[in-house]
Design a protein around this motif. Structure first.
Motif, PDB file in Angstrom:
ATOM      1  N   ALA A 294       0.835  -1.205   0.000  1.00 51.92           N
ATOM      2  CA  ALA A 294       0.000   0.000   0.000  1.00 51.92           C
ATOM      3  C   ALA A 294       0.867   1.252   0.000  1.00 51.92           C
ATOM      4  O   ALA A 294       0.578   2.232  -0.705  1.00 51.92           O
ATOM      5  N   GLU A 295       1.949   1.242   0.784  1.00 53.78           N
ATOM      6  CA  GLU A 295       2.850   2.396   0.824  1.00 53.78           C
ATOM      7  C   GLU A 295       3.658   2.497  -0.465  1.00 53.78           C
ATOM      8  O   GLU A 295       3.924   3.611  -0.954  1.00 53.78           O
ATOM      9  N   VAL A 296       4.050   1.356  -1.036  1.00 50.58           N
ATOM     10  CA  VAL A 296       4.748   1.384  -2.323  1.00 50.58           C
ATOM     11  C   VAL A 296       3.868   2.078  -3.365  1.00 50.58           C
ATOM     12  O   VAL A 296       4.333   2.946  -4.122  1.00 50.58           O
ATOM     13  N   LEU A 297       2.609   1.712  -3.402  1.00 45.09           N
ATOM     14  CA  LEU A 297       1.679   2.302  -4.365  1.00 45.09           C
ATOM     15  C   LEU A 297       1.454   3.787  -4.080  1.00 45.09           C
ATOM     16  O   LEU A 297       1.378   4.603  -5.006  1.00 45.09           O
ATOM     17  N   ARG A 298       1.340   4.140  -2.805  1.00 43.67           N
ATOM     18  CA  ARG A 298       1.128   5.551  -2.464  1.00 43.67           C
ATOM     19  C   ARG A 298       2.302   6.404  -2.950  1.00 43.67           C
ATOM     20  O   ARG A 298       2.114   7.475  -3.526  1.00 43.67           O
ATOM     21  N   ARG A 299       3.508   5.906  -2.706  1.00 44.36           N
ATOM     22  CA  ARG A 299       4.697   6.633  -3.169  1.00 44.36           C
ATOM     23  C   ARG A 299       4.699   6.761  -4.692  1.00 44.36           C
ATOM     24  O   ARG A 299       5.011   7.826  -5.237  1.00 44.36           O
ATOM     25  N   ALA A 300       4.345   5.659  -5.366  1.00 45.78           N
ATOM     26  CA  ALA A 300       4.377   5.667  -6.833  1.00 45.78           C
ATOM     27  C   ALA A 300       3.363   6.653  -7.407  1.00 45.78           C
ATOM     28  O   ALA A 300       3.648   7.363  -8.380  1.00 45.78           O
ATOM     29  N   VAL A 301       2.168   6.687  -6.808  1.00 46.11           N
ATOM     30  CA  VAL A 301       1.148   7.632  -7.278  1.00 46.11           C
ATOM     31  C   VAL A 301       1.625   9.065  -7.064  1.00 46.11           C
ATOM     32  O   VAL A 301       1.582   9.911  -7.972  1.00 46.11           O
ATOM     33  N   ARG A 302       2.110   9.377  -5.861  1.00 46.20           N
ATOM     34  CA  ARG A 302       2.523  10.747  -5.528  1.00 46.20           C
ATOM     35  C   ARG A 302       3.752  11.186  -6.321  1.00 46.20           C
ATOM     36  O   ARG A 302       4.001  12.386  -6.474  1.00 46.20           O
ATOM     37  N   SER A 303       4.519  10.223  -6.821  1.00 50.79           N
ATOM     38  CA  SER A 303       5.741  10.581  -7.551  1.00 50.79           C
ATOM     39  C   SER A 303       5.444  11.309  -8.851  1.00 50.79           C
ATOM     40  O   SER A 303       6.338  11.923  -9.450  1.00 50.79           O
ATOM     41  N   HIS A 304       4.209  11.264  -9.302  1.00 49.15           N
ATOM     42  CA  HIS A 304       3.862  11.928 -10.552  1.00 49.15           C
ATOM     43  C   HIS A 304       3.792  13.450 -10.398  1.00 49.15           C
ATOM     44  O   HIS A 304       3.834  14.175 -11.392  1.00 49.15           O
ATOM     45  N   VAL A 305       3.656  13.922  -9.163  1.00 46.10           N
ATOM     46  CA  VAL A 305       3.587  15.364  -8.925  1.00 46.10           C
ATOM     47  C   VAL A 305       4.985  15.961  -9.070  1.00 46.10           C
ATOM     48  O   VAL A 305       5.955  15.449  -8.505  1.00 46.10           O
TER      49      VAL A 305
END
Length: 685
Positions: A294-305
């Motif tokens: 879940a944290e891996v995915l959260r980081r990956a999503v936020r990395s687009h900003v």
């Protein structure tokens, strides 16, 4: 306690009870006819309202169906005093018939009281020690829908000793053909406490085989719909089961109680954002199902900003409005710190930028309104800036990149997953697109998590999840999203966990579900599985779930267990099936998955017709061939278990294999025959 089946049908209490049944059925029929005769032409303004109202009427007609094989009432309570002005109007000593639904006569007086009503509760809770103002509790016995016997308990009579209800035991032991039945006539006090617990709190039920945890969960849904119908009609309810066969088995319970709107699904159904065409090996599935993902995915999503490096210039008419890069960065960082959904923040960004422009307009002496702000937010330059700073994210494409791009995964899994774990979940052959990818069930759960990071998942009012011990942490999170603003009923048995990621403790599972404050209840009294059978299966508990209390069955059934060594296994299994078919009720032949094809051939060669799990048993077709992997949650009157050692060997490790065997051993309600050619697992010795 006294049981009655008098011979004279004309002048005894039984004939009066039969007359009340006849009158109640006539009253129910009249209630149904009243609804069928409703004319809605003059009360609907348009065709949409008419369609909605007609659907409600149709549902009401279905709910008022009189099922010939389902008794309209199963009990009677004679109160010593009026239960309360809000519940009854007459004199002291009122009498109430308890049934599956409310039935009233032409004057509106109750003929049958819904089992969920407060006035019905003493039917399940009253005892000699706590009579709850009940002078007489009467249970009714039925044969083929006909009322044939009754049984009385005088709860305030000190001369009458407390004994076990024969009709209650007969109902529990009644042969089962077809789908699962409701248990409204046999709910026990400890079960009733769970069924009637409030909507606001979540409940976790740890229950061994035969304790009725599935039935308790379904009846809890029915009770909550009765007590909080308006709220749950708006927010919705959902029952989650382990597989389609299980859902088919339980699908008639709630309709039999008059509840037609409850949806049913598997976890795979909930997360079906992509087509699942692949499968993971156990190590990969364990990592993908771990909560750290879940944290891996959260980081990956936020990395687009990304942060701005250039100012933004917005042209309106002859004026140019400039927003410096540092102010744009402040807006982006403020949205990041709020930690709202990625998509919601992206939607808010153009309005924030437009507001900054409006501030400059006002400073220049203009008087812009909301329409101007909306127009600025739609400005091409603002749109381009938003696309660059906060680009859209496709959840499936994001997960695909994590699984196919080791460098991208390494950046976002740093400090969370080891290099070996990252390698375990990285695809050796990267897929070209979302559509061509061979997604696994665990991948679909990851996409569901990413989907929720982008846009909030819709929450229901109440969710029931059965066989929950087999869910991974990420699957718990997927279920928890469906009841984030509602409550949950979690049902399971830690000893029956048969997945490599099976739940270690309910506290841990409830944290992943987002319901850490849920009350954990344990059911240890067994009503379905005979004492001899559950005692035999419980020999496995020290190896599969140390410290878990064994089920104490209330049913002693001599001769219910037979363990047979064999020199011709197929022949002996067929003989055991024929022997079981000599009894009334359903028969399940359970075997290791690898043995199913050979047994299917043997059954066909012997002329023994059989069903697959999920196909409904009938009086003509009562034998089901069940792979051990699909046996969980199912029940049969008689079970023939083929080669226990093969069931154990069919799993990746011994503990999981023994747990699978424990499940298979505890599916029988009346009798179990174990046939083996190989030595039995030493834990059963």
């Amino acid at each position: 306690m006294s049981t009655h089946a008098p011979e004279d049908p004309l002048s005894d209490p039984l004939s009066r009870e039969r007359a009340h049944l006849t009158e109640s059925r006539a009253a129910l029929r009249a209630m149904r006819e009243d609804v069928e005769n409703l004319d809605i032409k003059d009360v609907t303004a348009n065709w949409v309202n008419a369609a909605v109202l007609q659907r409600q009427i149709d549902d009401r007609i279905k709910a008022l169906a009189d099922l010939s094989h389902t008794p309209l009432f199963f009990g009677r309570l004679d109160y010593l005093h009026a239960p309360g002005a809000e519940l009854a109007e007459g004199a002291e000593g009122e009498r109430f018939y308890i049934g599956r639904r409310h039935v009233h006569d032409a004057d509106g007086d109750p003929m049958v009281i819904d089992w969920r009503a407060p006035v019905s509760q003493p039917f399940y809770r009253a005892s000699k020690k706590d009579p709850q103002d009940i002078g007489l509790r009467r249970r009714f016995g039925y044969t083929g829908g006909d009322l044939t016997a009754y049984e009385d308990e005088h709860l305030t009579d000190p001369a009458e000793a407390a004994t076990t209800s024969k009709l209650l035991q007969a109902e529990i032991e009644r042969p089962r053909v077809g789908p699962m039945r409701d248990i409204v006539a046999t709910i026990q006090p400890e079960q009733d406490e769970i069924v009637r617990s409030g909507l606001t709190g979540s409940v976790c039920v740890q229950g061994g085989p035969g304790t009725g945890k599935t039935a308790v969960g379904l009846h809890r849904v029915a009770y909550l719909l009765y007590a909080h119908r308006d709220r749950l009609a708006r927010t919705g309810t959902l029952v989650i089961g382990p597989n389609a066969s299980f859902l088919h088995y339980i699908e008639q319970v709630l309709p039999a109680l008059g509840e037609l709107e409850v949806k049913q699904a598997t976890v795979d159904d909930l997360v079906a954002h992509v087509e699942v065409r692949g499968a993971d090996d156990a190590p990969a599935a364990i990592v993908k199902g771990d909560a750290r993902m879940a944290e891996v995915l959260r980081r990956a999503v936020r990395s687009h900003v990304t942060m701005p490096t250039e100012p933004l210039v917005v042209v309106r008419g002859s004026r140019r409005w400039r927003i410096p890069a540092y102010e744009l960065e402040e807006i982006v960082r403020e949205l990041q710190e709020r930690d709202i959904r990625y998509g919601a923040a992206r939607d808010a960004l153009p309005q924030r930028i437009a507001h900054a422009v409006l501030v400059r307009m006002e400073q220049a002496g203009e008087a812009p309104d909301d329409r101007v702000q909306d127009a600025v937010a739609r400005n091409a330059a603002v749109k381009a800036a938003v696309k660059e700073l906060w680009p859209p994210v496709d959840p499936a494409k994001l997960v695909l990149r994590l699984l196919c791009d080791p460098d991208f995964l390494a950046v976002h899994a740093e400090g969370l997953l080891t290099a070996e774990e990252q390698k375990t979940i990285t695809w050796t052959k990267p897929a070209r697109s979302v559509k061509s990818a061979k997604w696994s069930a665990a991948d679909a759960v990851l996409i569901d998590e990413a989907n929720d990071l982008v846009a909030r998942t819709h929450s229901l009012g109440h969710v029931v999840v059965d066989e929950a011990q087999d869910l991974s942490p990420m699957q718990y999170r997927a279920v928890g999203r469906r009841c984030s603003t509602g409550s949950a009923t979690v049902l399971g048995d830690l000893a029956q966990g048969t997945t490599p990621w099976a739940t270690a403790s309910w506290d841990e599972a409830l944290r992943h579900l987002g319901k850490a404050d849920a009350v954990v209840e344990e059911l240890t009294a067994g009503f379905r599985v005979p004492r001899e059978v559950i005692a035999y299966a419980s020999r496995l508990l020290p190896s599969i779930s140390p410290g878990l209390a064994p089920v104490e069955s209330v049913r002693e059934t001599p001769g219910s267990l037979s363990v047979r060594a064999s020199t011709d296994l197929d022949a002996d299994v067929l003989a055991a099936c024929r022997e079981s078919l000599g009894h009334e009720g359903s028969i399940g032949l359970i075997a290791a998955d690898a043995r199913i094809p050979a047994l299917a051939d043997a059954l066909m060669a012997a002329g023994l017709a059989f069903l697959a799990p999920g196909e409904e048993t009938t009086t003509e077709s009562r034998l089901t061939l069940v792979p051990a992997s699909l046996a969980k949650g199912l029940e049969y009157d008689y079970v023939v278990l083929d080669e226990p050692a093969a069931v154990v060997d069919g799993e990746p490790d011994e503990r999981t294999g023994l747990r699978r065997l424990y499940v298979a051993l505890t599916r029988a309600v009346s009798g179990l025959t174990v046939c083996h050619a190989a030595p039995l697992p030493h834990q059963l010795a």
